[in-house]
Scaffold this motif. Structure first.
Motif, short mmCIF file in Angstrom:
data_model
loop_
_atom_site.label_atom_id
_atom_site.label_comp_id
_atom_site.label_asym_id
_atom_site.label_seq_id
_atom_site.Cartn_x
_atom_site.Cartn_y
_atom_site.Cartn_z
N SER A 56 -57.00 -9.62 -6.26
CA SER A 56 -57.92 -9.39 -5.15
C SER A 56 -57.33 -9.92 -3.85
N SER A 57 -56.70 -11.08 -3.92
CA SER A 57 -56.04 -11.65 -2.76
C SER A 57 -54.91 -10.74 -2.27
N TRP A 58 -54.17 -10.17 -3.20
CA TRP A 58 -53.08 -9.27 -2.85
C TRP A 58 -53.59 -8.02 -2.15
N ARG A 59 -54.71 -7.49 -2.62
CA ARG A 59 -55.30 -6.31 -1.98
C ARG A 59 -55.70 -6.61 -0.53
N MET A 60 -56.33 -7.75 -0.33
CA MET A 60 -56.74 -8.13 1.03
C MET A 60 -55.53 -8.37 1.92
N LEU A 61 -54.48 -8.94 1.35
CA LEU A 61 -53.25 -9.18 2.11
C LEU A 61 -52.61 -7.85 2.52
N LEU A 62 -52.61 -6.89 1.61
CA LEU A 62 -52.07 -5.56 1.94
C LEU A 62 -52.84 -4.91 3.08
N GLU A 63 -54.14 -5.10 3.09
CA GLU A 63 -54.96 -4.51 4.15
C GLU A 63 -54.66 -5.14 5.51
N ARG A 64 -54.24 -6.41 5.51
CA ARG A 64 -54.03 -7.13 6.77
C ARG A 64 -52.60 -7.04 7.29
N MET A 65 -51.66 -6.59 6.48
CA MET A 65 -50.26 -6.60 6.89
C MET A 65 -49.99 -5.57 7.98
N ASP A 66 -49.76 -6.06 9.21
CA ASP A 66 -49.54 -5.17 10.34
C ASP A 66 -48.23 -4.41 10.23
N PHE A 67 -47.24 -4.97 9.51
CA PHE A 67 -45.93 -4.32 9.46
C PHE A 67 -45.89 -3.13 8.52
N LEU A 68 -46.93 -2.93 7.71
CA LEU A 68 -46.95 -1.79 6.79
C LEU A 68 -47.48 -0.55 7.50
N ASN A 69 -46.79 0.57 7.31
CA ASN A 69 -47.36 1.81 7.83
C ASN A 69 -48.43 2.31 6.87
N LYS A 70 -49.18 3.31 7.27
CA LYS A 70 -50.33 3.76 6.49
C LYS A 70 -49.91 4.26 5.11
N GLU A 71 -48.79 4.97 5.05
CA GLU A 71 -48.35 5.54 3.78
C GLU A 71 -47.95 4.46 2.79
N THR A 72 -47.19 3.47 3.27
CA THR A 72 -46.77 2.38 2.39
C THR A 72 -47.98 1.59 1.90
N ARG A 73 -48.92 1.33 2.81
CA ARG A 73 -50.13 0.59 2.42
C ARG A 73 -50.92 1.37 1.37
N ARG A 74 -51.06 2.66 1.60
CA ARG A 74 -51.82 3.49 0.67
C ARG A 74 -51.17 3.49 -0.71
N GLU A 75 -49.85 3.63 -0.76
CA GLU A 75 -49.15 3.64 -2.04
C GLU A 75 -49.26 2.29 -2.74
N ALA A 76 -49.12 1.20 -1.99
CA ALA A 76 -49.20 -0.14 -2.58
C ALA A 76 -50.58 -0.41 -3.15
N LEU A 77 -51.61 -0.04 -2.40
CA LEU A 77 -52.97 -0.24 -2.89
C LEU A 77 -53.25 0.65 -4.09
N GLY A 78 -52.68 1.85 -4.08
CA GLY A 78 -52.87 2.75 -5.22
C GLY A 78 -52.22 2.19 -6.48
N ARG A 79 -51.01 1.66 -6.35
CA ARG A 79 -50.33 1.07 -7.52
C ARG A 79 -51.12 -0.13 -8.05
N GLU A 80 -51.65 -0.93 -7.14
CA GLU A 80 -52.41 -2.10 -7.58
C GLU A 80 -53.70 -1.69 -8.30
N SER A 81 -54.33 -0.64 -7.81
CA SER A 81 -55.63 -0.25 -8.37
C SER A 81 -55.53 0.25 -9.81
N ILE A 82 -54.37 0.82 -10.18
CA ILE A 82 -54.23 1.34 -11.54
C ILE A 82 -53.41 0.41 -12.44
#
Length: 384
Positions: A113-139
Motif C-alpha cells: 500500500s505504501s508503494w502504491r502511494m509512493l508511485l502516485e506521488r513520484m513526480d519523475f514518473l511519466n503517466k505511462e510508467t506510473r500506469r504500468e507500475a501500478l498495474g503490475r502491483e495490482s496483479i
C-alpha cells in the motif's frame, strides 16, 4: 549400485562439471536432461564410474574427524543434509504457525500500500510508467511459503521413514542413507524444491518475479521474529519487501534518468572512508526506496492500531534501550547489515548512505545539519 550415482558435494563440483563437460551454465541447463546425459556418460565408462564410486564410498566412510568430540556434529550435519525435508517440516511446525503467516501477510500488504502511494506521488514518473507500475502491483500475487510444495515434501518425508537402519552395521546403514540423499536430491531437482533444511539465507528467502514469494524458512533473525516489536519488524522485513518492490521499477527509462541525476549525490556521503569498488550505487538507490516504503508502512500500521479500540496495541519498547518506536525502526534496518561478512564495507556504505539521506531518520534522531549522519543540508531526498 542400482543406477544411483553417489558423490560427495564437497569434493565434486557439479557446476564446474556441467560447464566443462557440456559447456552449459547453470541458468541454461535443464536438470533432468543433465542427469540423463550423465547416465549416458556413466554407461559408456562403467569401470571408471565403478572406481569413482568406490573412492567416494571410502571418502564417505572416513569423516576425517580430528577428535571423537566432533562425531556428534558430524552426525547432525549428515542428518540435516540427507533428511532436509523432515527437518524443514519440523522447523516450520515449531516456528511458523498461522499467526505468523497472518502477521507477515499484513506487513506485506502495508508495504505494498505504501508503494502504491509512493508511485502516485513520484513526480519523475511519466503517466505511462506510473500506469504500468501500478498495474503490475495490482496483479502481483503474494505467496508465503509455497503451499504447492507441501505434498511433494510429504512424499519425501515418507521415503525418509522407510530408510533401513541396520544395527551394528555402519557400512550398510551409511549406504542406505547415501542412496536416500541422492534419491531426494534428484527428485527435488526435477521438481524445483528448496533443498535447504528449513532455515534459508536472507538472499534466497525473498523473491520477486511473477509473484512476491517469501519462504517461511527465511523468516528468522535478523529479518523476522515473532517476539520483536512491530517497529523492528517493519525496519527489517518491511524494508526487504520494499526493496523488492522498488527493484520492479528499474527497467523504466524514468528510473534510469533519476538514478543518473542522483548517483554522484549517493556516492558522496562517507565515500572518503570507503574504496570505490565497495560502492554499488544502483543497490543504494533501491535500498533508499525500500527504506522509505517500509517507514511509511510502519507509520500507517501504527496509526491504524491506535485508532482501532478493538485491536491490542503491543509495547514498542525494548528492555534496556531508551529508544522511540521510530528509532527502533531504523535500528532494525541497520541490524540487517551487521552480520560478519566479507562485503561489510559495501553494506556499511548502504546503511550510512540510506540513513544520512532519510528525512525520517533525521527527524527520529533529531540530527542537526553538520552532524555525522546529516553532514549537509543538501541531501539526496529521492523518494519524498
Amino acid at each position: 549400485m542400482d543406477g544411483h550415482y553417489l558423490y560427495n558435494s564437497e569434493k565434486f563440483d557439479f557446476t564446474s562439471y556441467f560447464k566443462i563437460a557440456w559447456n552449459l551454465d547453470e541458468e541454461e541447463r535443464s536438470s533432468d536432461s543433465d542427469f540423463k546425459k550423465m547416465d549416458e556418460v556413466c554407461g559408456r565408462h562403467p569401470e571408471a564410474v565403478a572406481n569413482y564410486l568406490a573412492m567416494q564410498l571410502l571418502y564417505a566412510f572416513d569423516a576425517n574427524l580430528q577428535d571423537i568430540k566432533y562425531q556428534k556434529d558430524y552426525c547432525a550435519a549428515t542428518m540435516r543434509s540427507s533428511m532436509w525435508p523432515l527437518f524443514k517440516k519440523l522447523f516450520l511446525a515449531e516456528n511458523f504457525s498461522e499467526k505468523e503467516r497472518t502477521e507477515v501477510s499484513e506487513i506485506v500488504q502495508e508495504v505494498r500500500s505504501s508503494w502504491r502511494m509512493l508511485l502516485e506521488r513520484m513526480d519523475f514518473l511519466n503517466k505511462e510508467t506510473r500506469r504500468e507500475a501500478l498495474g503490475r502491483e495490482s496483479i502481483l500475487e503474494t505467496n508465503i511459503h509455497p503451499n504447492e510444495y507441501t505434498l511433494l515434501t510429504d512424499r519425501l518425508v515418507q521415503e525418509i521413514l522407510n530408510v533401513e537402519v541396520v544395527d551394528g552395521n555402519f557400512a550398510v546403514t551409511s549406504m542406505n542413507l547415501m542412496r536416500l540423499k541422492v534419491d531426494i536430491q534428484r527428485f527435488s531437482t526435477r521438481h524445483s524444491l528448496d533443498q535447504s533444511s528449513g532455515i534459508r539465507t536472507q538472499e534466497g528467502a525473498f523473491q520477486l518475479n511473477s509473484k512476491l514469494t517469501i519462504f517461511a524458512g527465511g523468516l528468522h533473525p535478523p529479518a523476522y521474529h515473532r517476539s520483536l516489536p512491530d517497529s523492528l519488524k517493519y525496519g527489517t522485513l518491511g524494508y526487504i519487501i520494499g526493496q523488492l518492490l522498488t527493484s520492479s521499477l528499474v527497467d523504466s527509462d524514468d528510473f534510469e534518468m533519476l538514478y543518473s541525476l542522483h548517483k554522484e549525490c549517493l556516492a558522496k556521503p562517507f565515500s572518503k572512508h570507503l574504496k570505490p569498488k565497495y560502492v554499488r550505487l544502483f543497490y543504494l538507490f533501491i535500498g533508499h526506496g525500500g527504506l522509505r516504503q517500509a517507514f511509511e508502512a510502519y507509520r500507517s500500521h501504527r496509526k491504524q492500531l491506535l485508532e482501532d479500540p478493538e485491536r491490542n496495541v503491543t509495547s514498542e519498547e525494548m528492555p534496556g534501550l531508551d529508544l522511540s518506536p521510530e528509532q527502533l525502526f531504523f535500528l532494525g534496518f541497520a541490524q540487517m547489515y551487521c552480520p560478519s561478512d566479507p562485503n561489510w564495507a559495501q553494506q556499511k556504505h548502504l546503511v550510512l548512505s540510506a540513513l544520512s539521506n532519510s528525512q525520517d531518520f533525521h527527524q527520529a534522531f533529531n540530527c542537526p545539519v553538520g552532524s555525522r549522519m546529516r553532514p549537509s543540508k543538501f541531501n539526496c531526498y529521492i523518494w519524498y
